[in-house]
Design a protein around this motif. Structure first.
Motif, PDB file in Angstrom:
ATOM      1  N   HIS A  94       5.850   6.978 -11.320  1.00  0.00           N
ATOM      2  CA  HIS A  94       4.526   6.529 -10.880  1.00  0.00           C
ATOM      3  C   HIS A  94       3.486   7.639 -11.034  1.00  0.00           C
ATOM      4  O   HIS A  94       2.352   7.368 -11.449  1.00  0.00           O
ATOM      5  CB  HIS A  94       4.570   6.027  -9.442  1.00  0.00           C
ATOM      6  CG  HIS A  94       5.048   4.623  -9.334  1.00  0.00           C
ATOM      7  ND1 HIS A  94       4.205   3.543  -9.430  1.00  0.00           N
ATOM      8  CD2 HIS A  94       6.294   4.113  -9.177  1.00  0.00           C
ATOM      9  CE1 HIS A  94       4.896   2.431  -9.316  1.00  0.00           C
ATOM     10  NE2 HIS A  94       6.179   2.747  -9.164  1.00  0.00           N
ATOM     11  N   VAL A  95       3.869   8.861 -10.724  1.00  0.00           N
ATOM     12  CA  VAL A  95       2.938   9.985 -10.861  1.00  0.00           C
ATOM     13  C   VAL A  95       2.613  10.207 -12.332  1.00  0.00           C
ATOM     14  O   VAL A  95       1.442  10.332 -12.708  1.00  0.00           O
ATOM     15  CB  VAL A  95       3.518  11.264 -10.210  1.00  0.00           C
ATOM     16  CG1 VAL A  95       2.669  12.480 -10.557  1.00  0.00           C
ATOM     17  CG2 VAL A  95       3.620  11.095  -8.700  1.00  0.00           C
ATOM     18  N   GLU A  96       3.646  10.243 -13.170  1.00  0.00           N
ATOM     19  CA  GLU A  96       3.445  10.494 -14.601  1.00  0.00           C
ATOM     20  C   GLU A  96       2.578   9.433 -15.258  1.00  0.00           C
ATOM     21  O   GLU A  96       1.747   9.731 -16.113  1.00  0.00           O
ATOM     22  CB  GLU A  96       4.801  10.557 -15.301  1.00  0.00           C
ATOM     23  CG  GLU A  96       4.699  10.926 -16.766  1.00  0.00           C
ATOM     24  CD  GLU A  96       6.072  11.010 -17.413  1.00  0.00           C
ATOM     25  OE1 GLU A  96       6.222  10.489 -18.535  1.00  0.00           O
ATOM     26  OE2 GLU A  96       6.980  11.602 -16.806  1.00  0.00           O
ATOM     27  N   SER A  97       2.749   8.193 -14.860  1.00  0.00           N
ATOM     28  CA  SER A  97       1.971   7.118 -15.476  1.00  0.00           C
ATOM     29  C   SER A  97       0.685   6.808 -14.720  1.00  0.00           C
ATOM     30  O   SER A  97      -0.013   5.858 -15.055  1.00  0.00           O
ATOM     31  CB  SER A  97       2.828   5.853 -15.594  1.00  0.00           C
ATOM     32  OG  SER A  97       3.221   5.413 -14.312  1.00  0.00           O
ATOM     33  N   ALA A  98       0.370   7.647 -13.721  1.00  0.00           N
ATOM     34  CA  ALA A  98      -0.841   7.467 -12.913  1.00  0.00           C
ATOM     35  C   ALA A  98      -0.942   6.037 -12.378  1.00  0.00           C
ATOM     36  O   ALA A  98      -1.990   5.400 -12.435  1.00  0.00           O
ATOM     37  CB  ALA A  98      -2.091   7.847 -13.712  1.00  0.00           C
TER      38      ALA A  98
END
Length: 178
Positions: free
Chosen positions: A76-80
């Motif tokens: 989730h963080v990586e794909s914003a």
């Protein structure tokens, strides 16, 4: 779950549930592969343990699923892709290591009688709910300590009328993006 749904609506983001991830992991593994995930199935005598020991077992299961939940958070963080993530298996320190983008808040109910009333209202035929409520109090105490050490917020569940606003304020105070 009620607070999660309200926060997800407020932030216009989806909600995700760690318990669903654990259900999937249990379905994909055996007791030999992941003993902690299947402990209750293979050790029925554990139901007679003292609440403190069951609370420790719960945290052991949380540790066992940590890599999977951390991968979900990292994705989730990586794909914003913001998400309000909740569940019994989330450890507050899972928020660490993401540069402040991920924050933890623990909604804490420490009154076993209130927890018992909640269990009885939701699951009237749920067995020894008083014992289960005592276990919940033990788990909450352990998680609250971990949450504070990880820099997360511990928010009392009561009064219920403004709990969503108090959780929101705690997240904002810890720097959570909103």
């Amino acid at each position: 779950s009620t607070v999660t749904a309200a926060l997800a609506a407020r932030y216009a983001t989806p909600a995700a549930y760690a318990d669903d991830v654990v259900t999937g992991l249990r379905a994909m593994t055996t007791a030999e592969q992941e003993p902690a995930l299947h402990f209750w199935d293979t050790h029925p005598e554990a139901w007679s343990w003292p609440p403190e020991r069951i609370a420790d077992l719960h945290l052991a299961v949380c540790e066992a699923v940590r890599p999977g939940l951390r991968a979900v958070i990292a994705d989730h963080v990586e794909s914003a892709a913001p998400v309000v993530f909740e569940g019994d298996y989330l450890l507050p320190d899972l928020a660490e290591g993401f540069g402040g983008v991920v924050r933890a808040v623990l909604l804490a109910e420490t009154d076993a009688e209130r927890i018992l009333a909640n269990y009885r209202a939701r699951e009237p035929d749920g067995g020894d709910q008083a014992y289960r409520a005592r276990v919940s109090v033990e788990v909450t105490a352990l998680l609250a300590d971990r949450c504070r050490r990880a820099g997360g917020a511990v928010v009392p569940a009561r009064p219920w009328a403004d709990v969503v606003d108090r959780v929101d304020a705690a997240l904002r105070a810890t720097g959570a993006p909103a």
